[in-house]
Design an enzyme around this catalytic site. Structure first.
Site, PDB file in Angstrom:
ATOM      1  CG  HIS A 193      -1.994  -0.830   0.996  1.00  0.00           C
ATOM      2  ND1 HIS A 193      -3.153  -0.884   1.806  1.00  0.00           N
ATOM      3  CD2 HIS A 193      -2.303  -1.986   0.259  1.00  0.00           C
ATOM      4  CE1 HIS A 193      -4.039  -1.780   1.470  1.00  0.00           C
ATOM      5  NE2 HIS A 193      -3.541  -2.614   0.520  1.00  0.00           N
ATOM      6  CE1 TYR A 232      -5.157   3.614   8.450  1.00  0.00           C
ATOM      7  CE2 TYR A 232      -5.571   3.573  10.936  1.00  0.00           C
ATOM      8  CZ  TYR A 232      -4.901   3.235   9.831  1.00  0.00           C
ATOM      9  OH  TYR A 232      -3.861   2.202   9.920  1.00  0.00           O
ATOM     10  N   PRO A 289      -3.823  -0.136  18.652  1.00  0.00           N
ATOM     11  CG  PRO A 289      -5.701  -1.315  17.962  1.00  0.00           C
ATOM     12  CD  PRO A 289      -5.196  -0.424  19.108  1.00  0.00           C
ATOM     13  CE  LYS A 294       4.274   3.359  13.329  1.00  0.00           C
ATOM     14  NZ  LYS A 294       4.630   2.824  12.142  1.00  0.00           N
ATOM     15  CE1 TYR A 352      -1.093   3.921   9.320  1.00  0.00           C
ATOM     16  CE2 TYR A 352      -0.080   3.245   6.969  1.00  0.00           C
ATOM     17  CZ  TYR A 352      -1.137   3.083   7.801  1.00  0.00           C
ATOM     18  OH  TYR A 352      -2.065   2.194   7.783  1.00  0.00           O
TER      19      TYR A 352
HETATM   20  C1  PHB Z   1      -5.257  -4.545  10.495  1.00  0.00           C
HETATM   21  O1  PHB Z   1      -5.655  -4.702   9.196  1.00  0.00           O
HETATM   22  O2  PHB Z   1      -5.849  -5.334  11.212  1.00  0.00           O
HETATM   23  C2  PHB Z   1      -5.110  -3.213  10.983  1.00  0.00           C
HETATM   24  C3  PHB Z   1      -4.317  -2.245   9.865  1.00  0.00           C
HETATM   25  C4  PHB Z   1      -3.915  -1.115  10.201  1.00  0.00           C
HETATM   26  C5  PHB Z   1      -4.391  -0.685  11.822  1.00  0.00           C
HETATM   27  C6  PHB Z   1      -4.559  -1.639  12.570  1.00  0.00           C
HETATM   28  C7  PHB Z   1      -5.102  -2.745  12.289  1.00  0.00           C
HETATM   29  O3  PHB Z   1      -3.988   0.424  12.024  1.00  0.00           O
END
Ligand code: PHB
Ligand code: APR
Length: 392
Positions: free
Chosen positions: A73, A202, A294, A298, A386
């Site tokens: 990505h 997000y 989460p 990280k 990120y």
């Molecule tokens: C996930 O795909 O489980 C995932 C992706 C990004 C995040 C948290 C979890 O910030």
């Protein structure tokens, strides 16, 4: 009593990768894991790998399946007020992230151990650490048949996660703990549904945060902010989809593809650091030493960065009797840990609805969102954190 060089407690990503790295250096290792092999392989966790994590796995020859099945990505979307604002990770930083489930990395590591004939002891119990303040710590445990064993070693790596026994084995007076518990949790689902977008979303919404992630082009991984003590049984599949569609709607239109829900669970959110990450001959790594919410993705990346440093430090200690690196271990790791702690806290505060927030906090939050989305400087800062910082 059996002699080994390093005892590793825990076979999550931290313990397994540490075992792999040490064994490549010819270090004698015993890995003790309380769960079964099948449980460890299937345990569902987050799924986002930083560039440095991906590069390391390739360097070690562990990246084959990730290259075939992982999804690279180059950006993600911040959605608020029903509109998307892309954070162009690769354009801003030259780096990218890869979606590849943590349990897939765990499977690859277990397969690599088995291919080399490197054992992992599963289903052990009563693991206990002794004489950690000496140069010859001991570890006692029972194997899967209940038979008692004792290991005599040079060092113990506590890779047994947040609820393990390693951190509590250090004297309370030696550890300083930094903690934040958030007044919300994530309800997560895995669904057989094509992701509605090629990149992660997000989503900030007045009813709460949502995250649209994925595990493949056919499987969606979706999260909803819910109250901290939420009971998963209060969430029927229909209620979950209705809430997801409300939060992710674009101009009032449903924006997510739906499909059968395969897994659902509620995960609490917290930030936690124990300092230092070393006590005598006990070295903490991964979730045993620190937890992040989460939102910044990280957790696993930090665990991997820790054990990369630890493997070098322990190799120097046990093969060459040099202690400079083990002495520096905690300080080296904590610099990265606190960067990730800040970023994860920042993303969490930026995106979630604080049930105790007032009108002022809401206004400054919206201003920060708009600034992050519209300023190249602000989005570059988010993007660089990120994608993660290079190892060393
Ligand atoms: C996930 O795909 O489980 C995932 C992706 C990004 C995040 C948290 C979890 O910030
Ligand atoms: N004895 C032996 N093994 C134990 C014990 C014990 N007393 N307690 C826990 N374990 C095992 C757990 O069963 C688990 O397999 O230690 C392992 C710890 O693994 P993780 O919790 O996955 O932690 P870590 O390897 O540090 O990986 C961090 O995991 O929680 C996620 O988001 C986090 O992605 C991050 C990653």
């Amino acid at each position: 009593m059996v002699r080994t060089q390093v005892t590793i407690v825990g076979a999550g990503p931290a313990g397994l990768l540490l075992s792999f790295l040490l064994r490549l250096e010819g270090v004698d290792v015993v890995v003790l894991e309380s769960r079964s092999r099948e449980y460890v392989r299937q345990r569902m966790r987050a799924g986002l790998c930083e560039q440095a994590t991906v590069d390391l796995l390739h360097e070690l020859g562990l990246g084959g399946r990730m290259a075939a099945e992982g999804l690279r990505h180059e950006g993600f979307s911040l959605r608020f007020d029903g509109e998307d604002h892309r954070i162009a990770l690769t354009e801003l930083t030259g780096r990218a992230v890869t979606i590849y489930g943590q349990q897939e990395i765990v499977k690859d590591l277990i397969d690599a151990h088995e291919a080399h004939g490197w054992p992992v002891e599963y289903e052990v119990s009563d693991v206990d650490l002794h004489d950690l303040d000496t140069e010859r710590p001991r570890v006692t445990y029972r194997d899967s048949d209940g038979v008692a064993h004792e290991l005599d070693c040079d060092a113990v790596a506590g890779c047994d996660g947040f609820h393990g026994i390693s951190r509590p084995s250090a004297p309370v007076s030696e550890l300083k703990v930094f903690d934040r518990i958030y007044p919300f949790a994530w309800l997560g689902i895995l669904a057989t549904a094509q992701p509605s977008s090629q990149e992660l979303i997000y989503n900030h919404h007045e009813r709460g945060f949502g995250l649209a992630s994925m595990r493949s082009t056919e499987i969606s991984r979706l999260y909803l902010q819910v109250p901290a003590d939420e009971d998963i049984n209060d969430w029927s599949d229909d209620r979950i989809w209705a809430e997801l569609q409300t939060r992710f709607a674009v101009h009032g239109e449903a924006a997510l593809n739906e499909g059968p829900i395969i897994v659902k669970s509620v995960t609490p959110m917290r930030s936690f650091v124990a300092e230092p990450m070393r006590f005598g001959r006990l070295f903490l790594a991964g979730d045993a030493a620190h937890i992040v919410p989460p939102t910044g993705a990280k957790g696993m990346n930090l665990a991997i960065a820790d054990v990369r440093v630890l493997s070098r430090a322990l190799t120097e200690l046990v093969q060459h009797k040099r202690s400079e690196l083990v002495d520096a271990y905690s300080d080296i790791c904590l610099r990265r840990v606190w960067r990730a702690e800040h970023f994860s806290w920042f993303m969490t505060e930026l995106l979630h609805i604080d049930p105790y927030g007032d009108d002022f906090s809401r206004r400054v939050q919206l201003s920060q969102l708009r600034y992050t989305a519209s300023s190249r400087a602000a989005s570059t800062s988010v993007a660089e954190n990120y994608v993660g910082f290079p190892h060393d």
